[in-house]
Scaffold this motif. Sequence first.
Motif, PDB file in Angstrom:
ATOM      1  N   ALA A  65      10.481  -0.820  -0.742  1.00 37.86           N
ATOM      2  CA  ALA A  65       9.237  -0.165  -0.329  1.00 37.86           C
ATOM      3  C   ALA A  65       8.046  -0.604  -1.159  1.00 37.86           C
ATOM      4  O   ALA A  65       6.908  -0.284  -0.831  1.00 37.86           O
ATOM      5  N   LEU A  66       8.293  -1.337  -2.243  1.00 37.05           N
ATOM      6  CA  LEU A  66       7.230  -1.661  -3.188  1.00 37.05           C
ATOM      7  C   LEU A  66       6.090  -2.442  -2.546  1.00 37.05           C
ATOM      8  O   LEU A  66       4.914  -2.126  -2.739  1.00 37.05           O
ATOM      9  N   THR A  67       6.423  -3.456  -1.770  1.00 39.29           N
ATOM     10  CA  THR A  67       5.377  -4.287  -1.168  1.00 39.29           C
ATOM     11  C   THR A  67       4.486  -3.477  -0.243  1.00 39.29           C
ATOM     12  O   THR A  67       3.249  -3.588  -0.282  1.00 39.29           O
ATOM     13  N   SER A  68       5.081  -2.630   0.593  1.00 41.36           N
ATOM     14  CA  SER A  68       4.269  -1.824   1.519  1.00 41.36           C
ATOM     15  C   SER A  68       3.443  -0.787   0.778  1.00 41.36           C
ATOM     16  O   SER A  68       2.298  -0.502   1.164  1.00 41.36           O
ATOM     17  N   LEU A  69       3.973  -0.209  -0.304  1.00 35.81           N
ATOM     18  CA  LEU A  69       3.212   0.751  -1.083  1.00 35.81           C
ATOM     19  C   LEU A  69       2.008   0.086  -1.751  1.00 35.81           C
ATOM     20  O   LEU A  69       0.920   0.671  -1.825  1.00 35.81           O
ATOM     21  N   LEU A  70       2.198  -1.129  -2.241  1.00 38.64           N
ATOM     22  CA  LEU A  70       1.089  -1.851  -2.864  1.00 38.64           C
ATOM     23  C   LEU A  70      -0.037  -2.104  -1.866  1.00 38.64           C
ATOM     24  O   LEU A  70      -1.223  -2.057  -2.222  1.00 38.64           O
ATOM     25  N   LYS A  71       0.315  -2.366  -0.628  1.00 42.92           N
ATOM     26  CA  LYS A  71      -0.698  -2.601   0.399  1.00 42.92           C
ATOM     27  C   LYS A  71      -1.408  -1.322   0.814  1.00 42.92           C
ATOM     28  O   LYS A  71      -2.600  -1.334   1.144  1.00 42.92           O
ATOM     29  N   ALA A  72      -0.686  -0.199   0.794  1.00 47.16           N
ATOM     30  CA  ALA A  72      -1.238   1.050   1.332  1.00 47.16           C
ATOM     31  C   ALA A  72      -1.972   1.902   0.308  1.00 47.16           C
ATOM     32  O   ALA A  72      -2.937   2.597   0.654  1.00 47.16           O
ATOM     33  N   ALA A  73      -1.546   1.883  -0.944  1.00 46.82           N
ATOM     34  CA  ALA A  73      -2.112   2.781  -1.956  1.00 46.82           C
ATOM     35  C   ALA A  73      -3.513   2.340  -2.373  1.00 46.82           C
ATOM     36  O   ALA A  73      -3.754   1.149  -2.595  1.00 46.82           O
ATOM     37  N   LYS A  74      -4.408   3.299  -2.505  1.00 47.76           N
ATOM     38  CA  LYS A  74      -5.778   3.042  -2.956  1.00 47.76           C
ATOM     39  C   LYS A  74      -5.949   3.432  -4.415  1.00 47.76           C
ATOM     40  O   LYS A  74      -7.056   3.677  -4.875  1.00 47.76           O
ATOM     41  N   PHE A  75      -4.880   3.484  -5.131  1.00 48.10           N
ATOM     42  CA  PHE A  75      -4.896   3.818  -6.551  1.00 48.10           C
ATOM     43  C   PHE A  75      -3.828   2.982  -7.242  1.00 48.10           C
ATOM     44  O   PHE A  75      -2.939   2.419  -6.595  1.00 48.10           O
ATOM     45  N   GLU A  76      -3.893   2.908  -8.537  1.00 51.68           N
ATOM     46  CA  GLU A  76      -2.886   2.164  -9.286  1.00 51.68           C
ATOM     47  C   GLU A  76      -1.671   3.056  -9.505  1.00 51.68           C
ATOM     48  O   GLU A  76      -1.798   4.220  -9.886  1.00 51.68           O
TER      49      GLU A  76
END
Length: 445
Positions: free
Chosen positions: A286-297
């Motif tokens: 899920a890491l790649t999709s979370l990196l694309k979707a999250a607007k925070f670090e």
Amino acid sequence: MTGTSLSRRRLLTGATAAAASLALTGCVGRSEGDYAQVSGEVPPQFARRERVVLWSAFTSANAKILQSVIDGFNGSQQDIFCEIQVFPGYSPLDSKLAASFAVSQVPDIVTLSDVNWNRYFLAETLEPLNGYFDSGFGPGAFHPRFLAEGTIRDQVYWLPWARSTPLFYYNKEIFAGAGLPDRGPRTFTELREWGRQLKGFRYRGSPVKMRGYSSTDDWYFQGATWAFSGGYSDGMTSRLDSEQTVAALEFDRAFIHDDQMGYLAGDINADFVAGVTATICNSTGALTSLLKAAKFEFGAAFLPEQDGPGVPTGGSGLAIMRNATKARKQATWEVVKYLAETGAPEWSLNTGYLPVTTSSLNSSKIKERNAKTPAYQVAQDQLSRARQPDAMRRYVNETIAEVLIALQKVYASDADPREALHEAARTLAPGIQRVLPKYRRMVTS
């Protein structure tokens, strides 16, 4: 923050019913080469090639990535055409595969999950693969840790492909605002202490919980049972209602209902990205999709320990169907070789699944990505403490459904963990007895 309801009827239909009634009867396997190939579409330019059918459970972006890899294979030679037929997840694929044996038509290669390939092994429908290896392409092409999980009695039946472990994801902005360290909690006790510290904190104007729990996957609970020295089973002896396993579920109950810092989420990824929850446990995939979707670090860390680590491996691998013809199986092996040697780096780089082949582990692009985004390296490093799920979860088809029912009772309704797990263990007893003879022959022969 509303949860979703699970019913016994919903959980025990589909793949569960099909695989339990068909694949585990031992009646699906017949002599080599006597099953027809499933139908499909062959483009005119590939009409004269040997056709290989790959059944895939990957959808959306991952489906496109796999298709890109297979397009590369089809373009790399002139003898074989590999066709991908896509199913909307592992359960629909599992259900269709079990049913395909009834009409003596099978695909050639299948992406079977880590908890259902074992059942097809017991049903004697998977091709043993040792004889296909040679000096140019041997077992060393695969990560030894994952290759071992697909090996039974020194024979390989299931090859690693989309493998993963859960990670602990945390919102760095929330942690900093609440005065929490920029790391994952080392223990479940520390996680609970941090949850209490977070209580009352508001993020972007809204209250926030410490952890969102998944309502549809018991994978994370399997790991937690080990952290508390429990488990689903010891071999095929159930440990579901042991004191240690009960303690793991009691932790979740108290965290959700007493502390009110956990909750049953409908979609943990969506809630995490929206800032509803400070942390989630989810797959490395899920890491790649979370990196694309999250607007925070956000950060990624090892799962918390307690008495010890509790990290389950998961995901899926590739299995060749035993009942295909010899020509089809040999052509399928050429697809496997291409996936391992050429396609695997592209797959891991673009999906976020762990590198499971020598080619992907040695990929300069993957090493550069990990250096740029250390969370990917965290996922690889955590593998050293991971292990495959307990035997009962892998071989007794009803286990996941029954555990999910127990989790639902506790997470949503504050049920007593001991009673919920005892009921699950009691319900699973006939399933254990059904599988036990074959399991015993497997581990003793």
